[in-house]
Scaffold this active site. Structure first.
Site, PDB file in Angstrom:
ATOM      1  N   GLY A 219       0.807  -1.279   0.008  1.00  0.00           N
ATOM      2  CA  GLY A 219       0.037   0.090  -0.052  1.00  0.00           C
ATOM      3  C   GLY A 219       0.625   1.218   0.051  1.00  0.00           C
ATOM      4  O   GLY A 219       0.212   2.203  -0.497  1.00  0.00           O
TER       5      GLY A 219
ATOM      6  N   GLU B 246       4.031   3.973   6.191  1.00  0.00           N
ATOM      7  CA  GLU B 246       2.846   3.160   6.102  1.00  0.00           C
ATOM      8  C   GLU B 246       1.884   3.879   5.158  1.00  0.00           C
ATOM      9  O   GLU B 246       1.542   5.278   5.452  1.00  0.00           O
ATOM     10  CB  GLU B 246       2.266   2.796   7.396  1.00  0.00           C
ATOM     11  CG  GLU B 246       2.733   1.651   8.192  1.00  0.00           C
ATOM     12  CD  GLU B 246       1.794   0.132   7.741  1.00  0.00           C
ATOM     13  OE1 GLU B 246       1.277   0.538   6.683  1.00  0.00           O
ATOM     14  OE2 GLU B 246       1.814  -0.694   8.424  1.00  0.00           O
ATOM     15  N   ASP B 247       0.927   3.061   4.671  1.00  0.00           N
ATOM     16  CA  ASP B 247      -0.330   3.548   4.065  1.00  0.00           C
ATOM     17  C   ASP B 247      -1.521   3.803   4.977  1.00  0.00           C
ATOM     18  O   ASP B 247      -1.853   5.244   4.959  1.00  0.00           O
ATOM     19  CB  ASP B 247      -0.785   2.620   2.872  1.00  0.00           C
ATOM     20  CG  ASP B 247      -1.126   1.159   3.545  1.00  0.00           C
ATOM     21  OD1 ASP B 247      -0.911   0.940   4.724  1.00  0.00           O
ATOM     22  OD2 ASP B 247      -1.668   0.293   2.745  1.00  0.00           O
TER      23      ASP B 247
ATOM     24  N   ASP C 278      -4.945   1.045  11.202  1.00  0.00           N
ATOM     25  CA  ASP C 278      -6.352   0.807  11.421  1.00  0.00           C
ATOM     26  C   ASP C 278      -6.476   0.272  13.011  1.00  0.00           C
ATOM     27  O   ASP C 278      -6.524   1.302  13.674  1.00  0.00           O
ATOM     28  CB  ASP C 278      -6.826  -0.322  10.438  1.00  0.00           C
ATOM     29  CG  ASP C 278      -8.074  -0.609  10.592  1.00  0.00           C
ATOM     30  OD1 ASP C 278      -8.702  -0.212  11.366  1.00  0.00           O
ATOM     31  OD2 ASP C 278      -8.733  -1.563   9.742  1.00  0.00           O
TER      32      ASP C 278
HETATM   33  P1  5GP Z   1      -4.042  -2.750  11.127  1.00  0.00           P
HETATM   34  O1  5GP Z   1      -3.063  -3.744  11.496  1.00  0.00           O
HETATM   35  O2  5GP Z   1      -3.506  -1.481  11.471  1.00  0.00           O
HETATM   36  O3  5GP Z   1      -5.530  -3.228  11.556  1.00  0.00           O
HETATM   37  O4  5GP Z   1      -4.229  -2.794   9.519  1.00  0.00           O
HETATM   38  C1  5GP Z   1      -3.011  -2.335   8.650  1.00  0.00           C
HETATM   39  C2  5GP Z   1      -3.324  -2.747   7.379  1.00  0.00           C
HETATM   40  O5  5GP Z   1      -4.729  -3.128   7.018  1.00  0.00           O
HETATM   41  C3  5GP Z   1      -3.092  -1.744   6.586  1.00  0.00           C
HETATM   42  O6  5GP Z   1      -1.650  -1.567   6.194  1.00  0.00           O
HETATM   43  C4  5GP Z   1      -3.820  -2.081   5.101  1.00  0.00           C
HETATM   44  O7  5GP Z   1      -3.187  -3.038   4.572  1.00  0.00           O
HETATM   45  C5  5GP Z   1      -5.053  -2.723   5.895  1.00  0.00           C
HETATM   46  N1  5GP Z   1      -5.917  -1.804   5.799  1.00  0.00           N
HETATM   47  C6  5GP Z   1      -6.594  -1.339   7.003  1.00  0.00           C
HETATM   48  N2  5GP Z   1      -7.599  -0.289   6.798  1.00  0.00           N
HETATM   49  C7  5GP Z   1      -7.702  -0.202   5.452  1.00  0.00           C
HETATM   50  C8  5GP Z   1      -8.704   0.364   4.556  1.00  0.00           C
HETATM   51  O8  5GP Z   1      -9.743   1.138   4.956  1.00  0.00           O
HETATM   52  N3  5GP Z   1      -8.825   0.114   3.239  1.00  0.00           N
HETATM   53  C9  5GP Z   1      -7.706  -0.796   2.731  1.00  0.00           C
HETATM   54  N4  5GP Z   1      -7.552  -0.806   1.502  1.00  0.00           N
HETATM   55  N5  5GP Z   1      -6.773  -1.469   3.540  1.00  0.00           N
HETATM   56  C10 5GP Z   1      -6.965  -1.415   4.853  1.00  0.00           C
END
Ligand code: 5GP
Length: 179
Positions: free
Chosen positions: A47, A102-103, A106
């Site tokens: 991302g 990081e993109d 979440d």
């Molecule tokens: P976390 O581990 O913080 O819950 O999630 C991180 C990863 O989940 C991000 O690097 C991304 O790949 C994916 N992600 C989280 N939220 C979104 C979203 O709204 N859209 C997309 N496309 N990917 C997300």
């Protein structure tokens, strides 16, 4: 204008112009923070690729660039909490200043894992620079997350590197799911 990707509809959330303006502000801060430190910018694939490219074009201090790859969404619209270590960071970061790019953050689960993993390699410092943060979703507060371009609602987004079913990464703005 709303768009359709696979079976879902999305509406504009952040324009290409807003992204570029914000990137210039963050880069100015990083240029000041990392003067004479020759940081290593580490992009977290897939991302990050657009954000990393546009951010690095605005970085004026000497720096290195490297990538690692993790995945946790596996094609859907919610995190699975299961992190795949797709490929490791191949540069030695001992005693180096690391800027993770990081993109989106979440729950923070992925970033928490990555920061812990890289910390074991004894870098001089680790800072995280994220394009997007969902403040209402965060479950793992990460003190290294010091640069965030945009706080967004706790909704699924695509564009500017982020995908839905591997589609939409090429969009120049960010779109959110219409529910
Ligand atoms: P976390 O581990 O913080 O819950 O999630 C991180 C990863 O989940 C991000 O690097 C991304 O790949 C994916 N992600 C989280 N939220 C979104 C979203 O709204 N859209 C997309 N496309 N990917 C997300």
């Amino acid at each position: 204008m709303n768009i359709k990707i696979a079976d879902l509809e999305f509406e504009p959330l952040i324009s290409a112009e807003e992204i570029q303006t914000r990137i210039k502000q963050i880069a100015a801060q990083l240029n000041a923070d990392y003067e004479n430190k020759t940081p290593i910018f580490v992009g977290v694939l897939n991302g990050c690729f657009m954000f990393m490219g546009d951010l690095l074009k605005q970085i004026t201090v000497p720096c290195e660039v490297a990538f690692t790859k993790l995945s946790s969404y596996h094609g859907g619209t919610t995190s699975t909490r299961r992190i795949n270590d797709d490929f490791d960071l191949m540069v030695d970061i001992a005693n180096r200043h690391v800027v993770l790019v990081e993109d989106i953050v979440d729950t923070g689960n992925t970033l928490d894992y990555l920061v812990a993993k890289l910390s074991h390699r004894k870098p001089a410092s680790i800072t995280v620079c994220a394009l997007l943060l969902k403040p209402d979703a965060i479950e793992y507060p990460i003190e290294e997350l010091t640069h965030v371009a945009f706080n967004i609602p706790n909704e699924f987004v695509v564009g500017y590197g982020l995908d839905y079913m591997e589609l939409g990464r090429n969009l120049d703005g960010i779109y959110k799911r219409v529910v």
